[in-house]
Scaffold this motif. Structure first.
Motif, mmCIF file in Angstrom:
data_model
loop_
_atom_site.group_PDB
_atom_site.id
_atom_site.type_symbol
_atom_site.label_atom_id
_atom_site.label_comp_id
_atom_site.label_asym_id
_atom_site.label_seq_id
_atom_site.Cartn_x
_atom_site.Cartn_y
_atom_site.Cartn_z
ATOM 1 N N ARG A 165 25.459 30.403 -26.093
ATOM 2 C CA ARG A 165 25.552 31.521 -26.996
ATOM 3 C C ARG A 165 23.905 31.708 -27.141
ATOM 4 N NH1 ARG A 165 28.819 29.826 -32.275
ATOM 5 N NH2 ARG A 165 28.244 31.498 -32.852
ATOM 6 N N ALA A 166 23.003 30.841 -27.432
ATOM 7 C CA ALA A 166 21.813 31.226 -28.744
ATOM 8 C C ALA A 166 21.381 32.035 -27.209
ATOM 9 C CB ALA A 166 20.841 29.979 -29.095
ATOM 10 N N SER A 167 21.371 31.476 -25.981
ATOM 11 C CA SER A 167 20.359 31.620 -24.582
ATOM 12 C C SER A 167 20.905 33.487 -24.530
ATOM 13 C CB SER A 167 21.405 31.281 -23.684
ATOM 14 O OG SER A 167 22.133 31.226 -22.674
ATOM 15 N N HIS A 168 21.294 33.960 -24.580
ATOM 16 C CA HIS A 168 21.064 35.913 -25.177
ATOM 17 C C HIS A 168 20.850 36.225 -25.859
ATOM 18 C CE1 HIS A 168 23.463 39.341 -24.551
ATOM 19 N NE2 HIS A 168 23.790 39.549 -26.034
ATOM 20 N N PHE A 169 20.401 35.311 -26.996
ATOM 21 C CA PHE A 169 19.022 35.827 -28.081
ATOM 22 C C PHE A 169 17.602 35.492 -27.629
ATOM 23 C CE2 PHE A 169 23.207 35.799 -29.495
ATOM 24 C CZ PHE A 169 22.671 36.916 -30.476
ATOM 25 N N GLY A 170 17.170 35.187 -26.476
ATOM 26 C CA GLY A 170 15.708 34.578 -25.352
ATOM 27 C C GLY A 170 15.268 33.747 -24.853
ATOM 28 N N LYS A 171 14.475 33.508 -24.128
ATOM 29 C CA LYS A 171 14.513 32.897 -23.204
ATOM 30 C C LYS A 171 15.016 31.110 -23.190
ATOM 31 C CE LYS A 171 10.872 36.472 -21.326
ATOM 32 N NZ LYS A 171 9.252 36.260 -21.574
ATOM 33 N N ILE A 172 15.722 30.867 -23.320
ATOM 34 C CA ILE A 172 16.424 29.261 -23.261
ATOM 35 C C ILE A 172 16.755 28.244 -22.248
ATOM 36 C CG2 ILE A 172 18.198 27.783 -24.368
ATOM 37 C CD1 ILE A 172 18.609 29.777 -26.631
ATOM 38 N N LYS A 173 15.762 27.300 -21.787
ATOM 39 C CA LYS A 173 16.668 26.348 -21.423
ATOM 40 C C LYS A 173 16.479 25.530 -21.607
ATOM 41 C CE LYS A 173 11.789 27.695 -18.263
ATOM 42 N NZ LYS A 173 11.783 28.709 -18.011
ATOM 43 N N ILE A 174 17.744 24.449 -20.576
ATOM 44 C CA ILE A 174 17.950 23.456 -21.737
ATOM 45 C C ILE A 174 17.796 22.292 -20.489
ATOM 46 C CG2 ILE A 174 20.228 23.630 -19.948
ATOM 47 C CD1 ILE A 174 21.881 22.784 -21.974
ATOM 48 N N MET A 175 17.707 21.055 -21.265
ATOM 49 C CA MET A 175 17.260 19.901 -20.419
ATOM 50 C C MET A 175 18.243 19.292 -21.087
ATOM 51 S SD MET A 175 13.716 18.884 -20.689
ATOM 52 C CE MET A 175 13.251 18.389 -22.475
#
Ligand code: PEP
Ligand code: MG
Length: 584
Positions: A382-392
Motif C-alpha cells: 500500500r505504501a509503495s503507491h506513495f514513493g519509490k519502495i523496494k522490498i527485500m
C-alpha cells in the motif's frame, strides 16, 4: 589511579563524562526494624515513592513521545504496569506489616525474588519483564533514599552508561537524557547496542568483559569509541590530551557534514550510490542531513520491539509511507522483519531456542507466522503507491525460500487488486545475501531477484562461525577473512551476470578503509548508518575505479587476513583522509 580497559570499538569518537551503572543496585539499602506505631508512616513512604516514580516515568514518557515518537514512548507503559502490579505493590505493604522492617529493605527482597522468578520463566514475554522490574525498582529505591537521583538530575553532568548490555528499551529513552557514551561488558561491532550507539552518534565501546565490575557510578570516564578504550579516572595530562582530540574530532565531523550535498563520483568518473540504514521512521531526517541518497536498509523489526501489541497494518503503512515520501526522489528499501536471533518478539510465544541465530529468524519466522508476514506485506505494498519502495527479504538461504516469500507477496498483490487498492506494480524485490548458502547459490538467486544487498554482519558470523555479539570470539569476526572477500566477489559477479545491481548494507560498507576495495570489487551501492555517509563519499571522490579494481585483484589473491591487511595498509588514508598518494 588511572585505569585503562580495552574492548571493541563500536561507535567512533571520544567522549568524557560520569559513569552511570545501569541495572546495578546503585542505591545502598540497609535493614532496620520499625515500631508497630511506625508502620503507617512506612506505608505512607511506600505510597509516596510509588507516586513520585509514576510521575517521573510519565514525564519521561511524555518527553520521549515528543522528541522520539509515540511508539518508543509506549515502552514506558510496561514500567507503569509494574507500579500497579499487586505482586509488588501489595506484597511490599503486607511484608512491611508482617516483618516490621523498613520499606527499602522489603522492596529489595521482594523485587529480587520477583526478578529471579521472571528470569527463570519459560515464557519469553515474562522473562523480558525482569528488566522492566529492575529498572522500576531502581527508580523506587532512588526515590525512597534520595540517593543517586542527584547524579542523573544534575543537568551539568554528561552521563556514560555502563552496563552488561543495553536493551532497545534502554537505548530508546537515552536520546533524551544526557547520555554521551556507553560501555558494555558484552557485544561486538554489530550487536544491537553498537548499532544503536552509531545511530545515536555517541561514542561506545562494547565487549569490555567486566567493565561493570571495574567502574562505579560517579567515576570519571573517557570513552574512546575509535580505539575501543575506556579510561577510568584519567590523569590530568591524559584528560587534557583527550579534550583536545575530542575538539579536533568535532571540527572534522563538522567539516565532513558540509560535504553532504556532494555525489560519490570517482576521479575517473564512476558514480556510486550511498544510501542510509535506518531503524525507525524518524531516522530519515538524519539520513537526509548527512546526504543519503535514499534508504538502503529500513530495519522494520524495530517497529515490533518494545511493545505489548503488534503493529497494525495501518500503523505500518503510515510508517513506510512516511519514510518513502521523505526519501523522495530517492528510493527506500524496506526489509521485511528480521525478528528472532537477538531480536525476540515475546508476543508470538515462540519457545526459547538453544541457538537463536541458527533458529526461527527473519524470513523463516515470517513464513512460519504467515499472517503476520501478510500484514506487513500489505502495508508495504500500500505504501509503495506513495514513493519509490523496494522490498527485500532477510536471511534467504535458497531459491525455494525466495519463491515461497514471493508467492506470498503475489497473493497479497492479487488481494489488493481485487480490493482495488493502489500499489506500485513495478516494485523491485531484492534478496539480502547474508548466508553462505545464499552466497554460494547467488547465480541461481540472481535469476529470480531484482537486486542483492549483502548483509556482511551476518555473512561474516555464519561463514567463520563466530557469534556477532560474543566478544570472546570477536577476534575471529573479521571482514577481511579471505573467505568473506571471495564470497562478496562471487555475489557481485553473480548479480552482474544476471544484470541486477548489488549493494551492501552490512557494517563493512561503513569502514572508509575498505571503501576502495569494495568499490573496486564492483559494488553498485553502499548503505550505512547516516553519519558515515560523507566520509564514504569523500573517499570515493579521491580514488580511481581503475586503481581500485587493481587493488581488489591484489587483495583477492592474498592467502591470509594478515596479507590482506598489509595490502590495504598501503592505501589507508592518513589522518587528513588523503588517498591520492597510493590509489592514483
Ligand atoms: C547484516 O546482516 O549485515 C545486516 C545489515 O542486517 P542486520 O545487521 O540487521 O542483521
Ligand atoms: Mg542481517
Amino acid at each position: 589511579m588511572e585505569r585503562r580497559y580495552q574492548g571493541i570499538a563500536a561507535s567512533p569518537g571520544i567522549t568524557i563524562g560520569t559513569a552511570y551503572l545501569v541495572g546495578s543496585p546503585e542505591v545502598q539499602v540497609c535493614k532496620y526494624r520499625i515500631l508497630e506505631t511506625e508502620i503507617n508512616k512506612e506505608l505512607d513512604r511506600w505510597q509516596a515513592a510509588i507516586d513520585a516514580t509514576r510521575r517521573e516515568i510519565e514525564s519521561i514518557k511524555r518527553r520521549v513521545a515528543q522528541e522520539v515518537g509515540f511508539k518508543e514512548a509506549e515502552i514506558f507503559n510496561a514500567y507503569l504496569h509494574v507500579l500497579e502490579d499487586p505482586l509488588l505493590v501489595k506484597a511490599v505493604g503486607e511484608q512491611i506489616r508482617r516483618q516490621r522492617c523498613n520499606v527499602e529493605y522489603i522492596l529489595q527482597e521482594i523485587a529480587s525474588d520477583l526478578v529471579r522468578r521472571f528470569t527463570e520463566a519459560k515464557n519469553e514475554y515474562l522473562r523480558e519483564r525482569a528488566s522492566d522490574i529492575n529498572d522500576v525498582v531502581s527508580r523506587l529505591l532512588r526515590s525512597l533514599t534520595g540517593q543517586s537521583k542527584r547524579l542523573l538530575a544534575g543537568a551539568e553532568q554528561d552521563i556514560i552508561m555502563v552496563a552488561k548490555d543495553l536493551a532497545p528499551a534502554q537505548t530508546a529513552s537515552m536520546r533524551r537524557e544526557r547520555v554521551v557514551g556507553f560501555a558494555t561488558d558484552i557485544g561486538g561491532k554489530t550487536s544491537h547496542a553498537a548499532i544503536m550507539a552509531r545511530s545515536l552518534e555517541i561514542p561506545a565501546v562494547v565487549g569490555l568483559k567486566n567493565i561493570t565490575d571495574m567502574v562505579e557510578t560517579g567515576d570519571a570516564l573517557i570513552v574512546d569509541g575509535s580505539a575501543g578504550m575506556v579510561i577510568v579516572k584519567a590523569d590530568a595530562k591524559v584528560l587534557t590530551q583527550y579534550r583536545q582530540a575530542q575538539q579536533k574530532n568535532l571540527q572534522a565531523s563538522r567539516k565532513l557534514r558540509k560535504l553532504k550535498g556532494i555525489t560519490a563520483v570517482s576521479r575517473d568518473g564512476y558514480r556510486l550510490n550511498v544510501a542510509a540504514n535506518i531503524e525507525l521512521p524518524e531516522d530519515v531526517r538524519k539520513a537526509r542531513k548527512y546526504g543519503a541518497e535514499g534508504v538502503g536498509l529500513f530495519r522494520t523489526e524495530f517497529l515490533y520491539l518494545n511493545r505489548r501489541d503488534l503493529p497494525s497494518e495501518d500503523e505500518q503503512f503510515e510508517a513506510y509511507r512516511q519514510v518513502a515520501r521523505q526519501s523522495l526522489p530517492y528510493s527506500t528499501i524496506i526489509r521485511t522483519m528480521d525478528l528472532g536471533g537477538d531480536k525476540f518478539l515475546s508476543r508470538l510465544g515462540t519457545s526459547a531456542e538453544t541457538n537463536p541465530f541458527l533458529g526461527l529468524r527473519a524470513i523463516r519466522l515470517s513464513l512460519a507466522y504467515v499472517e503476520l508476514f501478510k500484514t506487513q506485506l500489505r502495508a508495504i505494498l500500500r505504501a509503495s503507491h506513495f514513493g519509490k519502495i523496494k522490498i527485500m527479504f532477510p536471511l534467504i538461504s535458497d531459491v525455494e525460500e525466495l519463491r515461497q516469500a514471493k508467492a506470498v507477496l503475489n497473493e497479497i498483490r492479487q488481494e489488493l487488486r481485487r480490493r482495488r487498492i493502489a500499489f506500485d506494480k513495478h516494485m523491485e524485490t531484492g534478496v539480502m545475501i547474508e548466508l553462505p548458502s545464499a552466497a554460494l547459490t547467488a547465480d541461481v538467486l540472481a535469476r529470480e531477484a531484482d537486486f542483492f544487498s549483502i548483509g556482511t554482519n551476518d555473512l561474516i558470523q555464519y561463514t567463520v562461525a563466530a557469534d556477532r555479539i560474543n566478544e570472546k570470539v570477536a577476534y575471529l569476526y573479521n571482514p577481511l577473512h579471505p573467505a568473506i572477500l571471495r564470497l562478496i566477489k562471487r555475489i557481485i559477479e553473480a548479480g552482474h551476470n544476471e544484470r541486477i545491481w548489488v549493494g551492501m548494507c552490512g557494517e563493512m560498507a561503513a569502514d572508509p578503509h575498505l571503501t576502495a576495495l569494495l568499490f573496486g570489487m564492483g559494488l553498485d551501492e553502499f548503505s550505512t548508518e547516516p553519519s558515515f555517509i560523507p566520509q564514504i563519499k569523500k573517499v570515493i571522490r579521491e580514488i580511481f575505479l581503475a586503481r581500485s579494481r587493481e587493488l581488489a585483484e591484489e587483495v583477492l589473491a592474498c592467502a591470509t587476513t594478515k596479507e590482506i591487511e598489509n595490502c590495504l595498509q598501503a592505501q589507508i588514508p592518513d589522518k587528513e583522509g588523503n588517498h591520492e598518494k597510493e590509489v592514483n
